[in-house]
Design a protein around this motif. Sequence first.
Motif, PDB file in Angstrom:
ATOM      1  N   PRO A  95       0.803  -1.219   0.000  1.00  0.00           N
ATOM      2  CA  PRO A  95       0.000   0.000   0.000  1.00  0.00           C
ATOM      3  C   PRO A  95       0.843   1.279   0.000  1.00  0.00           C
ATOM      4  O   PRO A  95       0.538   2.231  -0.706  1.00  0.00           O
ATOM      5  CB  PRO A  95      -0.818  -0.133   1.292  1.00  0.00           C
ATOM      6  N   SER A  96       1.944   1.267   0.751  1.00  0.00           N
ATOM      7  CA  SER A  96       2.752   2.495   0.865  1.00  0.00           C
ATOM      8  C   SER A  96       3.369   2.913  -0.465  1.00  0.00           C
ATOM      9  O   SER A  96       3.784   4.062  -0.620  1.00  0.00           O
ATOM     10  CB  SER A  96       3.860   2.293   1.903  1.00  0.00           C
ATOM     11  N   GLY A  97       3.415   2.000  -1.436  1.00  0.00           N
ATOM     12  CA  GLY A  97       3.996   2.361  -2.727  1.00  0.00           C
ATOM     13  C   GLY A  97       2.964   2.902  -3.710  1.00  0.00           C
ATOM     14  O   GLY A  97       3.258   3.081  -4.888  1.00  0.00           O
ATOM     15  N   GLY A  98       1.746   3.184  -3.228  1.00  0.00           N
ATOM     16  CA  GLY A  98       0.662   3.559  -4.126  1.00  0.00           C
ATOM     17  C   GLY A  98       0.837   4.891  -4.838  1.00  0.00           C
ATOM     18  O   GLY A  98       1.322   5.853  -4.254  1.00  0.00           O
ATOM     19  N   VAL A 158       0.100  -9.298   4.921  1.00  0.00           N
ATOM     20  CA  VAL A 158       1.146  -8.566   4.215  1.00  0.00           C
ATOM     21  C   VAL A 158       1.674  -7.502   5.179  1.00  0.00           C
ATOM     22  O   VAL A 158       0.895  -6.756   5.776  1.00  0.00           O
ATOM     23  CB  VAL A 158       0.562  -7.905   2.948  1.00  0.00           C
ATOM     24  N   ASN A 159       2.964  -7.433   5.359  1.00  0.00           N
ATOM     25  CA  ASN A 159       3.569  -6.486   6.286  1.00  0.00           C
ATOM     26  C   ASN A 159       4.094  -5.279   5.525  1.00  0.00           C
ATOM     27  O   ASN A 159       5.046  -5.371   4.759  1.00  0.00           O
ATOM     28  CB  ASN A 159       4.716  -7.191   7.034  1.00  0.00           C
ATOM     29  N   TYR A 172      -4.584  -8.027   6.312  1.00  0.00           N
ATOM     30  CA  TYR A 172      -5.085  -9.396   6.351  1.00  0.00           C
ATOM     31  C   TYR A 172      -6.031  -9.696   5.200  1.00  0.00           C
ATOM     32  O   TYR A 172      -6.465 -10.825   5.031  1.00  0.00           O
ATOM     33  CB  TYR A 172      -5.793  -9.659   7.685  1.00  0.00           C
ATOM     34  N   ASN A 173      -6.436  -8.683   4.444  1.00  0.00           N
ATOM     35  CA  ASN A 173      -7.318  -8.936   3.299  1.00  0.00           C
ATOM     36  C   ASN A 173      -7.067  -7.902   2.217  1.00  0.00           C
ATOM     37  O   ASN A 173      -6.525  -6.823   2.466  1.00  0.00           O
ATOM     38  CB  ASN A 173      -8.784  -8.923   3.723  1.00  0.00           C
ATOM     39  N   MET A 174      -7.481  -8.261   1.009  1.00  0.00           N
ATOM     40  CA  MET A 174      -7.190  -7.434  -0.148  1.00  0.00           C
ATOM     41  C   MET A 174      -7.870  -6.070  -0.094  1.00  0.00           C
ATOM     42  O   MET A 174      -7.308  -5.072  -0.514  1.00  0.00           O
ATOM     43  CB  MET A 174      -7.631  -8.167  -1.410  1.00  0.00           C
TER      44      MET A 174
END
Length: 496
Positions: A182-185, A239-240, A247-249
């Motif tokens: 997510p942080s690379g969005g 995903v860390n 825990y979910n998409m």
Amino acid sequence: MGLVSLFLGLVSLFSSLTVGSGIGANWGTQATHPLNPNIVVRLLRENGIQKVKLFDADYDTLRALGKSGIEVMVGIPNDMLAPLAAKMKNAEEWVSKNVSKHITTDNVNIRSVLCSPFLPLFLYVAVGNEPFLQTYNGTFLSTTLPALQNIQSALIKAGLSNQVKVTVPMNADVYESANSLPSGGDFRQDIHDYMIPIVKLLSEYGSPFTVNIYPFISLYIDSNFPAEYAFFDGNASPVNDGGTYYYNMLDANLDTLVHTLQKNGFGNMPIIIGEIGWPTDGDRNANVEYARRFNQGFMSRIAGALFSGGKGTPLRPGPIDAYLFSLIDEDAKSVDPGNFERHWGIFTYDGQPKYLLNLGTTNAGQLIPAKGIQYQENKWCVMRPNARLDDPNVAASVSYACSLADCTKLGYGTSCGELDWKGNISYAFNSYFQIHDQQDEACKFPNLSTIVKTNPSQGTCKFDIMIQPYYGGADGRLPTQLGLVAGFALLLLTFL
Ligand SMILES: *[C@@H]1O[C@H](CO)[C@@H](O)[C@H](O)[C@H]1NC(C)=O
Ligand SMILES: *[C@@H]1O[C@H](CO)[C@@H](O)[C@H](O)[C@H]1NC(C)=O
Ligand SMILES: *[C@@H]1O[C@H](CO)[C@@H](O)[C@H](O)[C@H]1NC(C)=O
Ligand SMILES: *[C@@H]1O[C@H](CO)[C@@H](O)[C@H](O)[C@H]1NC(C)=O
């Protein structure tokens, strides 16, 4: 009956108001036999669904919604973006005919009396629908922003901009992540420069970013996608992302959007999930069990957030404003995306619940079926018992029937996937026959078909009978004979 349903309406209206923003539903009408909008509005109210998202601005639909107290996101189809972008006057006319007209009738008064004078009926105008989908080859890239600008200006000119916000429902691949976290969005590189001015306009007018998110599609297009990660109660390994665990998409996807907005200077923009759901047929992963698991998981998250103030995503804790996709199956949708496309409804084509789903809005704790449905006769078109499978007409007849009817429940892993060849052929013939309102000529496949009175359904495979066609009644398009029938039906309903 009038009083009772008004009372029920009030009850569901008030009970729904107490839970805050609540759940919405997408109401699409690409069906061969759409339900009467008044039946759908009653269905919405009895199920405590207090927001709908529409894909157009159909007059009868809006009129039926008008007296309901249900909040509306009205839609502008993509093919109207070019004319709306080209001329301010077109946008003014659209707003006047499709928004102002409904607001200035007595509809809003009903809301004002019951709720608050400040709650509008129309909350949003959705300008286009996923206009930046890659399959459109950039067709709407340059018209979306000017159309959005013109509609916004037209709303201001009509004095409606305080109550009605604009938005553009986007497909979730308008953003991506360089490092898969997510942080690379960020917005996708090829459309980055188109997205920024759109988001800037939305921000300027306090409008939300609307995104459609489909874990099912991820699973459909990538067989390596970890299925458990699509669900909320799954056992997927998290995903860390730098100490934040996903825990979910859905969480990961939404927070990718939050990072994207932050990165571009719009970190506080409200987000709406315009479409979220799971189909029940037409693919091996599209079934009632998965759909229930996904939708109930999603609802429990929302309810959890609303009642205990807990959930949301790591970056956006709190309630998620969302519209389920979708309310009712649509058997005339394009199957380009896949055979599942006609089976997204939490209700079947005739307004019957497909599975137990607790929206947290009904006393029963489950979906309530539509009332007042009128079906066609109990008869079916099937393969003649002694017709031969090697008859040279079989292939052409089946492909003709399927091209004009709906064979999306046939195939591996579907509800009719266990039929034998003869069953397959009968299914195709019957679908064609029912969609053509059981006319005798629609069961004349040469030397192959016959009409029967016993239901040929087997196991999970239902041979459906269509409902009586709805032709609309507001604008005099009704053919006389059908008008007579509809008039009779109305008369009967009044006396019931
Ligand atoms: C109002 O919306 C309908 C349905 O989307 C559309 O066909 C019609 O052209 C619109 N009216 C105007 C004046 O633009
Ligand atoms: C997009 O381009 C592809 C390949 O060039 C073509 O097959 C397809 O029909 C196009 N789609 C649209 C909506 O124009
Ligand atoms: C119709 O089908 C039967 C087999 O059930 C066959 O014997 C007959 O020749 C067929 N008739 C025509 C006109 O094809
Ligand atoms: C029935 O039709 C479907 C799709 O048309 C096909 O995949 C399936 O194999 C057929 N069933 C049988 C038993 O042949």
